[in-house]
Design an enzyme around this catalytic site. Structure first.
Site, PDB file in Angstrom:
ATOM      1  N   HIS A 168       0.815  -1.218   0.000  1.00  0.00           N
ATOM      2  CA  HIS A 168       0.000   0.000   0.000  1.00  0.00           C
ATOM      3  C   HIS A 168       0.850   1.270   0.000  1.00  0.00           C
ATOM      4  CE1 HIS A 168      -3.483   2.385   0.236  1.00  0.00           C
ATOM      5  NE2 HIS A 168      -4.201   1.675   1.081  1.00  0.00           N
ATOM      6  N   ASP A 394     -12.163  -9.637 -15.827  1.00  0.00           N
ATOM      7  CA  ASP A 394     -12.363 -10.942 -16.460  1.00  0.00           C
ATOM      8  C   ASP A 394     -11.067 -11.353 -17.153  1.00  0.00           C
ATOM      9  OD1 ASP A 394     -13.080 -13.141 -17.954  1.00  0.00           O
ATOM     10  OD2 ASP A 394     -14.680 -12.140 -19.074  1.00  0.00           O
TER      11      ASP A 394
END
Length: 484
Positions: A168, A394
């Site tokens: 992060h 996807d």
């Protein structure tokens, strides 16, 4: 759950990026060295179960993912690098194809033959899939010696689980999902990604901040509330749950918040302001706070369009900053959702470029890294965003069945918002609370928008006539010294 790690390798950019690339971490990045790796979990159900048989799964599914990762890392090569710092304590992210100590992205393959997709989608908390996501309890600071991204692909009985851990200190949610959608794009057959990342962090904040990295005695220590300063108090048991707000529910909540015309001629409340006000109010009710108790609302806001000059949406790195506001619990309870929405709206609207710069200037004068303790007293804090198109990631075997955060970076009052799987403006809310508070929340018909709503819920925190002893308007403004 029985999981077997089959292999662990590393993936680098397919074509080596020439030369040594260095980017100093900015004031927007550095506070997150004290946080844990940002974990994401995506679950896919395969329509063709033959793809799960060997050697097809390894030779086609896994290799396609690794090949696509190598290609996308040519553009996102910072994720294949490492953290480094100079003798003065100035941190940077660097990539050098010639550096033998830079291994690239960690990529593990695991099998959980007896686990189905439904087994994992039915679980509320993260305990069920904790072993499917790498780097549990690993601080971002460890990116000095660990990869900045770790991926674990686990073959299930009828699908695939993908667990990821992003450092992060290197990137925020916007950059995370830009990377994920680009990787998926390549895996579906694209020759190149449609949107290039903007890699020059110095355009957002060109400063060299020297840090004194003295690690805390217990980096896992977190607290939130009255007992934060009393280490002898046993921390409360925390539980996690997902609340799925349908398209209809979100519309209803937004309509209610906007049913009262603000007296100060403010703008109509957004979906975010309306929903988070609804949650903030009901969590406060479930906590059973006294009317005069202060409750803090914190949101990690994207600053790409707030800074001056504005940064492009494709800016790669952290460009978020915590916005704090708050009010008395009784005031929040005595009013409808428009009150909390107004408090949130005013805080967000006030967080302009001058406020952002002032916060950064203050932090640079006295930087404090290990601040993962408290987002504010009796807080509700918001991470992630429903605008991230997570269900469009996807890789060639369909859209995910569910998208979740991992077990890292959770504390009492922390919630993550995701685009709802149901579509429309539906929103899935992951929230972590004390067990007793969560029990009350799940029984609140008004919170869940049941057909028979609870009446007079707000009276619990008022003195009978709907008023509390406040400071006039009930607002508590954040001073920038809290959670970031």
């Amino acid at each position: 759950m029985k999981i077997k790690i089959m292999s662990k390798t590393h993936v680098k950019p397919t074509k080596p990026v020439l030369g040594k690339k260095q980017f100093h971490l900015t004031t927007f990045d550095l506070p997150y060295l004290a946080f844990y790796y940002n974990q994401k979990f995506l679950l896919y159900k395969f329509q063709n179960l033959l793809d799960l048989e060997e050697p097809t799964f390894q030779n086609e599914v896994v290799e396609n993912l690794k090949d696509g990762l190598g290609l996308v890392l040519e553009d996102f090569y910072q994720l294949a690098g490492k953290l480094a710092k100079d003798d003065e304590g100035v941190f940077r992210v660097e990539y050098d194809a010639e550096d033998s100590e830079i291994n690239g992205v960690e990529f593990s393959v695991a099998h959980a033959a007896d686990v189905t997709v439904d087994d994992l989608t039915a679980e509320d908390g993260t305990a069920k899939f904790k072993e499917l996501v790498p780097y549990n309890g690993i601080l971002n600071l460890e990116g000095l010696s660990r990869p900045l991204l770790a991926v674990q692909v686990t073959k299930l009985k009828d699908g695939l689980a993908m667990g990821l851990a992003f450092n992060h200190a290197v990137l925020d949610g916007t950059s995370t999902w830009h990377f994920m959608s680009s990787w998926a794009e390549i895996c579906r057959g694209a020759q190149s990604i449609s949107t290039q990342p903007f890699l020059d962090r110095s355009k957002a904040r060109d400063t060299r901040v020297k840090l004194d990295l003295t690690a805390p005695k217990d980096p896992n220590e977190t607290s939130n509330g009255e007992d934060a300063a009393n280490p002898t108090v046993e921390p409360p048991q925390l539980v996690e749950k997902i609340f799925r707000f349908s398209d209809f529910a979100v519309h209803t909540i937004k309509s209610r918040a906007n049913s009262v015309i603000p007296s100060d001629s403010s703008k109509p409340f957004s979906t975010f302001q309306s929903l988070t006000s609804h949650i903030w109010r009901h969590v406060t009710l479930a906590r059973g706070l006294k009317p005069e108790d202060i409750t803090i609302f914190t949101v990690f806001a994207d600053c790409r369009r707030r800074v001056d000059p504005p940064m492009p949406e494709e800016y790669f790195g952290n460009l978020i900053q915590a916005i704090f506001t708050g009010t008395a619990a009784g005031l929040l309870a005595a009013h409808g959702p428009e009150f909390g929405a107004s408090v949130i709206q005013k805080a967000i609207a006030a967080h302009d470029a001058s406020v952002i710069d002032a916060r950064n200037d203050e932090w640079e004068k006295s930087p404090k890294i290990f601040q993962f303790k408290d987002a504010g007293v009796n807080c509700v804090a918001v991470g992630s965003s429903p605008r991230f198109r997570v269900y469009e990631v996807d890789f060639g075997f369909g859209k995910p069945e569910t998208v979740r955060s991992g077990s890292n970076n959770r504390f009492n009052g922390m919630m993550y918002l995701y685009q709802g799987k149901a579509g429309g403006i539906s929103i899935d809310v992951e929230i972590t609370l004390e067990a007793s508070v969560m029990e009350k929340l799940v029984k609140s018909k008004e919170f869940l928008l049941s057909e028979e709503e609870e009446e007079d819920d707000g009276k619990k925190l008022t003195n009978g006539n709907g008023h509390v002893n406040g400071n006039g308007n009930g607002y508590v403004n954040g001073n920038g010294n809290g959670f970031v």
